[in-house]
Design a protein around this motif. Structure first.
Motif, PDB file in Angstrom:
ATOM      1  N   GLY A  98      25.469  44.482  42.058  1.00 59.80           N
ATOM      2  CA  GLY A  98      25.630  43.653  43.244  1.00 59.80           C
ATOM      3  C   GLY A  98      26.745  44.222  44.092  1.00 59.80           C
ATOM      4  N   ARG A  99      27.367  43.367  44.874  1.00 57.02           N
ATOM      5  CA  ARG A  99      28.496  43.833  45.680  1.00 57.02           C
ATOM      6  C   ARG A  99      29.637  44.237  44.758  1.00 57.02           C
ATOM      7  NH1 ARG A  99      26.271  39.734  48.878  1.00 57.02           N
ATOM      8  NH2 ARG A  99      25.362  40.617  50.781  1.00 57.02           N
ATOM      9  N   ALA A 100      30.321  45.309  45.119  1.00 54.65           N
ATOM     10  CA  ALA A 100      31.331  45.887  44.234  1.00 54.65           C
ATOM     11  C   ALA A 100      32.485  44.925  43.982  1.00 54.65           C
ATOM     12  CB  ALA A 100      31.857  47.189  44.821  1.00 54.65           C
ATOM     13  N   ARG A 101      32.958  44.938  42.734  1.00 53.57           N
ATOM     14  CA  ARG A 101      34.104  44.115  42.376  1.00 53.57           C
ATOM     15  C   ARG A 101      35.397  44.711  42.920  1.00 53.57           C
ATOM     16  NH1 ARG A 101      32.208  43.999  36.166  1.00 53.57           N
ATOM     17  NH2 ARG A 101      31.569  46.104  36.830  1.00 53.57           N
ATOM     18  N   ARG A 102      35.383  45.997  43.245  1.00 56.43           N
ATOM     19  CA  ARG A 102      36.551  46.661  43.839  1.00 56.43           C
ATOM     20  C   ARG A 102      36.099  47.312  45.145  1.00 56.43           C
ATOM     21  NH1 ARG A 102      39.418  49.502  38.584  1.00 56.43           N
ATOM     22  NH2 ARG A 102      38.892  47.872  37.090  1.00 56.43           N
ATOM     23  N   ALA A 103      36.236  46.566  46.213  1.00 57.78           N
ATOM     24  CA  ALA A 103      35.686  47.003  47.492  1.00 57.78           C
ATOM     25  C   ALA A 103      36.375  48.256  48.037  1.00 57.78           C
ATOM     26  CB  ALA A 103      35.783  45.866  48.508  1.00 57.78           C
ATOM     27  N   TRP A 104      37.547  48.574  47.538  1.00 59.33           N
ATOM     28  CA  TRP A 104      38.235  49.773  48.029  1.00 59.33           C
ATOM     29  C   TRP A 104      37.520  51.046  47.591  1.00 59.33           C
ATOM     30  CZ3 TRP A 104      39.763  53.119  44.212  1.00 59.33           C
ATOM     31  CH2 TRP A 104      39.910  52.598  42.924  1.00 59.33           C
TER      32      TRP A 104
END
Length: 201
Positions: A98-104
């Protein structure tokens, strides 16, 4: 025949069984034997059932289902292929993300990719990665990543799909220090191109 489709809540028991079976083979000699022995398909199934139902943060799970001549002989894992003998086939692998847990690091994340030993080297992992890459792109992720244990022998697979090592991390798991590597596809089109079906003819 191998079919890739989105997971249903009724697949949770089979997904939990595949998770435990693959950990016990992939991480034998890497993780403590007693930890692997205590892994619970039922406990993992409950977590996957919740994830399938909630779909929070763009989360999705796709399963590889074997039927007909491809179905595991004699019931596969412990008499039950992928943990369940089901009408329409047996779950032999899955991918979640899914959407990344670490958006950086990236916008999308492949969280797990597990496939029973007997079904490796048949292009199924590539097809599962394709399904997840397409899903991540559809929810607006322009890049994707995943973490893999540095001692995991299958990490070559992600390099083969164009993933490049982008970060490393040490953490404690099951009472011991472990190293993991993040593989990155930026843009996500790199992963989509690497997993595209081969042209016919």
């Amino acid at each position: 025949m191998i079919c890739i489709r989105r997971a249903r809540p009724s697949d949770a028991a089979a997904i939990g069984a595949v998770h435990v079976a693959t950990w016990r083979t992939t991480y034998a000699g890497v993780l403590p034997d007693d930890y692997l022995a205590r892994l619970s398909p039922v406990r993992h199934a409950l977590g996957y059932e919740q994830a399938i139902a909630s779909r929070q943060h763009g989360h999705a799970i796709f399963v590889a289902v074997a039927s007909g001549p491809d179905a595991p002989l004699g019931g596969g894992t412990g008499g039950r292929p992928g943990g369940a003998e089901r009408e329409g086939g047996a779950v032999v692998g899955f991918v979640s993300g899914g959407r990344a847990r670490r958006a950086w690091l990236a916008q999308g994340e492949v969280e797990t990719l597990y496939l029973l030993d007997d079904f490796r080297e048949r292009g199924i992992g590539r097809r599962l990665m394709r399904a997840m890459a397409a899903h991540l792109a559809a929810i607006g992720c322009r890049s994707a990543m995943l973490w893999v244990l540095s001692d995991n022998p299958t990490r070559w697979f992600y390099r083969h799909l164009g993933g490049r090592p982008a970060a490393e991390e040490r953490f404690r798991f099951a009472g011991q220090a472990m190293d993991q590597t993040a593989f990155l596809w930026d843009p996500i089109d790199i992963l989509l191109a690497a997993t595209a079906p081969a042209p016919e003819g």
